[in-house]
Design an enzyme around this catalytic site. Structure first.
Site, PDB file in Angstrom:
ATOM      1  N   LYS A 162       0.850  -1.186   0.000  1.00  0.00           N
ATOM      2  CA  LYS A 162       0.000   0.000   0.000  1.00  0.00           C
ATOM      3  C   LYS A 162       0.890   1.242   0.000  1.00  0.00           C
ATOM      4  CE  LYS A 162      -4.207  -1.866   0.589  1.00  0.00           C
ATOM      5  NZ  LYS A 162      -5.365  -1.593  -0.271  1.00  0.00           N
ATOM      6  N   ASP A 187      -0.473  -0.858  -4.540  1.00  0.00           N
ATOM      7  CA  ASP A 187      -1.859  -0.378  -4.488  1.00  0.00           C
ATOM      8  C   ASP A 187      -1.865   1.068  -4.018  1.00  0.00           C
ATOM      9  OD1 ASP A 187      -4.559  -0.015  -4.372  1.00  0.00           O
ATOM     10  OD2 ASP A 187      -4.949  -1.567  -2.872  1.00  0.00           O
ATOM     11  N   GLU A 213      -2.270  -1.073  -8.798  1.00  0.00           N
ATOM     12  CA  GLU A 213      -3.723  -0.964  -8.642  1.00  0.00           C
ATOM     13  C   GLU A 213      -4.151   0.486  -8.523  1.00  0.00           C
ATOM     14  OE1 GLU A 213      -6.313  -3.466  -6.043  1.00  0.00           O
ATOM     15  OE2 GLU A 213      -4.351  -4.214  -5.376  1.00  0.00           O
ATOM     16  N   ASP A 236      -9.500  -1.010  -9.664  1.00  0.00           N
ATOM     17  CA  ASP A 236     -10.137  -1.462  -8.419  1.00  0.00           C
ATOM     18  C   ASP A 236     -11.369  -0.613  -8.153  1.00  0.00           C
ATOM     19  OD1 ASP A 236     -10.935  -2.347  -5.945  1.00  0.00           O
ATOM     20  OD2 ASP A 236      -9.045  -1.963  -4.929  1.00  0.00           O
ATOM     21  N   LYS A 258     -13.949  -7.755  -6.223  1.00  0.00           N
ATOM     22  CA  LYS A 258     -14.206  -7.904  -4.793  1.00  0.00           C
ATOM     23  C   LYS A 258     -15.708  -8.071  -4.600  1.00  0.00           C
ATOM     24  CE  LYS A 258     -10.380  -4.876  -3.319  1.00  0.00           C
ATOM     25  NZ  LYS A 258     -10.047  -3.573  -2.694  1.00  0.00           N
TER      26      LYS A 258
END
Length: 357
Positions: A162, A187, A213, A236, A258
């Site tokens: 992240k 991400d 991402e 995403d 997701k």
């Protein structure tokens, strides 16, 4: 310790629906570009019909305008429109979306597996799951702290990092030093600009970053259409359901599926199939939650090039039956957790229902 609060209990003509909020403590603070958390706040829905209980877990996400209260309100709307259990399938789709729909859809599918004796893979004509490599996640911190956090992952095949737009290369260089043979997913959670991406792409590729991402904010990603870099880009926040796919062509190589975005496994199967037809690679992702939330998503793993279902590694306490993940190798889950056809499955679901009904 997981704490639980009953939020909804409805008696239909021939079914009961119970919704509880659970606070699941995390092993450590989890930071992404838009905030930090120390616990996962999840909704667990249980549906009881003909003496059997099905359950599902979801995570209301503030980024999508969801709260615990709005999610429960949507679940209540569905359960009040569906007077009988046979009305559930159509009512779930018509009166809910996102996290509410996910918990309902997964609870309904789990229960249907027991009622029909038919595995969910058979219901959706899905391939048999195998052992997969899941990404293991590092949250945002200083370069030094992220390098230290990467030490246990030194031999991990795939690490997800992240990152906001502060010290991008410094942080990735520090992490790469600790895990030089790993591949990385970065991400950004919409925190970068196109300039950030252009400036760091070559260096990130040299540091074994294979996927980025959602670098740009949703609705501001048109600039990606004219960008040419050596790292695949994944949608995403820009990809929720199959209807989003046409707008992603030419901008993204991969879509992150997701269940909290699709509204459950039913729509996720449709999204995965259509994405494949349109030439996208697939990533199966998750919000931070327990093994119960990962199980339905894991059934999509045969579609996927990338798996990111490490939620169980982030929580202090998991379900009674949980995933086995060792150095990134994720084994297929026991149907005692979710989706089993035996009446003896779902021991924890039955215990929770008895406790809070």
């Amino acid at each position: 310790m997981i704490s639980s609060t009953k939020l909804l209990h409805i008696h239909g003509d021939d079914f009961e629906l119970l919704a509880i909020q659970q606070s699941i403590p995390l092993k450590q603070v989890f930071r992404i570009a838009r905030g930090a958390k120390t616990s996962a706040q999840v909704i667990v829905v249980m549906i009881k019909y003909q003496g059997l209980v099905g359950w599902g877990e979801s995570v209301p996400y503030q980024r999508y305008g969801e709260t615990i209260e709005s999610t429960i309100s949507a679940i209540k709307a569905v359960s009040t429109h569906a007077k009988r259990f046979t009305e559930f399938a159509d009512t779930i789709k018509a009166h809910s979306q996102g996290a509410a729909q996910n918990a309902l859809d997964c609870a309904y599918l789990d229960l249907q597996a027991k009622l029909t004796g038919k595995a969910i893979e058979v219901r959706f004509n899905l391939s048999k799951t195998q052992t997969v490599i899941t990404a293991q996640t590092l949250s945002i911190d200083t370069p030094e702290a992220m390098a230290e956090a990467a030490k246990p992952f030194a031999e991990a095949p795939l690490i997800k990092v992240k990152l906001d737009n502060i010290d991008i290369i410094e942080k990735m260089t520090a992490i790469h030093t600790m895990a030089p043979h790993s591949q990385f997913i970065v991400d950004a959670n919409e925190a970068w600009s196109i300039e950030d991406l252009r400036q760091c792409a070559d260096e990130l590729a040299a540091l074994n970053v294979v996927l980025i991402e959602q670098p740009l904010p949703t609705g501001k990603d048109e600039a990606l259409a004219s960008l040419h870099i050596d790292i695949a880009l994944c949608a995403d926040e820009s990809c929720h359901t199959a209807k989003d796919l046409p707008s992603l062509l030419g901008k993204y190589d991969v879509v992150n599926i997701k269940l909290d975005k699709t509204g459950g496994l039913t729509e996720a199967v449709t999204l995965a199939a259509q994405a494949k037809v349109m030439g996208f690679d697939i990533m199966i992702g998750c919000m931070v939650g327990s093994s119960l939330a990962m199980a339905p998503a894991f059934l999509l793993s045969p579609f996927a090039k990338y798996i990111d279902l490490d939620g169980p590694l982030l929580v202090k306490e998991d379900r009674l039956v949980s995933f086995d993940i060792d150095n990134g190798l994720m084994q297929p889950f026991s149907k005692q957790l979710w989706g089993g056809v035996s009446h003896e499955c779902n021991i924890e679901a039955n215990q929770l229902f008895a406790l809070y009904s």
